[in-house]
Design a protein around this motif. Structure first.
Motif, mmCIF file in Angstrom:
data_model
loop_
_atom_site.group_PDB
_atom_site.id
_atom_site.type_symbol
_atom_site.label_atom_id
_atom_site.label_comp_id
_atom_site.label_asym_id
_atom_site.label_seq_id
_atom_site.Cartn_x
_atom_site.Cartn_y
_atom_site.Cartn_z
ATOM 1 N N ARG A 62 0.836 -1.208 0.000
ATOM 2 C CA ARG A 62 0.000 0.000 0.000
ATOM 3 C C ARG A 62 0.863 1.247 0.000
ATOM 4 O O ARG A 62 0.534 2.239 -0.641
ATOM 5 N N SER A 65 2.380 1.646 -3.511
ATOM 6 C CA SER A 65 1.384 1.994 -4.527
ATOM 7 C C SER A 65 0.149 2.572 -3.842
ATOM 8 O O SER A 65 -0.860 1.886 -3.664
ATOM 9 N N PRO A 66 0.203 3.848 -3.440
ATOM 10 C CA PRO A 66 -0.879 4.425 -2.636
ATOM 11 C C PRO A 66 -2.213 4.575 -3.359
ATOM 12 O O PRO A 66 -3.224 4.824 -2.726
ATOM 13 N N ASP A 67 -2.240 4.398 -4.675
ATOM 14 C CA ASP A 67 -3.502 4.540 -5.397
ATOM 15 C C ASP A 67 -4.311 3.251 -5.411
ATOM 16 O O ASP A 67 -5.266 3.129 -6.144
ATOM 17 N N ASN A 68 -3.957 2.281 -4.585
ATOM 18 C CA ASN A 68 -4.688 1.025 -4.535
ATOM 19 C C ASN A 68 -5.631 0.940 -3.344
ATOM 20 O O ASN A 68 -5.837 -0.121 -2.790
ATOM 21 N N THR A 69 -6.211 2.050 -2.959
ATOM 22 C CA THR A 69 -7.222 2.001 -1.909
ATOM 23 C C THR A 69 -8.519 1.472 -2.520
ATOM 24 O O THR A 69 -8.680 1.447 -3.747
ATOM 25 N N ASP A 72 -10.121 4.046 -4.866
ATOM 26 C CA ASP A 72 -9.422 4.208 -6.141
ATOM 27 C C ASP A 72 -9.679 3.022 -7.070
ATOM 28 O O ASP A 72 -9.913 3.205 -8.265
ATOM 29 N N VAL A 73 -9.625 1.834 -6.530
ATOM 30 C CA VAL A 73 -9.867 0.640 -7.346
ATOM 31 C C VAL A 73 -11.301 0.636 -7.850
ATOM 32 O O VAL A 73 -11.565 0.353 -9.026
ATOM 33 N N ARG A 75 -13.225 3.214 -8.384
ATOM 34 C CA ARG A 75 -13.336 4.258 -9.396
ATOM 35 C C ARG A 75 -12.767 3.775 -10.739
ATOM 36 O O ARG A 75 -13.388 3.952 -11.786
ATOM 37 N N ARG A 76 -11.605 3.119 -10.701
ATOM 38 C CA ARG A 76 -11.000 2.630 -11.946
ATOM 39 C C ARG A 76 -11.870 1.551 -12.598
ATOM 40 O O ARG A 76 -11.998 1.502 -13.823
#
Length: 86
Positions: A62, A65-69, A72-73, A75-76
């Motif tokens: 985490r 790669s802080p964008d793996n909350t 965020d996941v 949203r992607r």
């Protein structure tokens, strides 16, 4: 738990996470068994060591790669599959 004990525990987690991230980004080996000296007080050092050993692989990933909350996941995935908020 005293405030200083909790601080030492948190410092153990912080120092370990920072050390792990730095080592992985630089491609260097990391030995989690080598705990740095935090305090000459046995209790404070023990709490630091407890925090040091409480870091998990998930915590490290985490931090790397802080964008793996979850948000965020989600949203992607919504962008990828065209999900709309209703």
């Amino acid at each position: 738990m005293g405030c200083n004990w909790e601080w030492s525990l948190n410092q153990g987690r912080i120092k370990r996470l920072n050390a792990e991230v730095l080592a992985r980004k630089n491609g260097q080996p990391f030995d989690a068994q080598k705990i740095p000296l935090h305090s000459h007080d046995g209790t404070m050092q023990s709490k630091f060591a407890h925090g040091w050993h409480s870091v998990t692989e998930t915590d490290i990933r985490r931090k790397l790669s802080p964008d793996n909350t979850y948000i965020d996941v989600r949203r992607r995935l919504a962008e990828k599959f065209g999900e709309r908020d209703e």
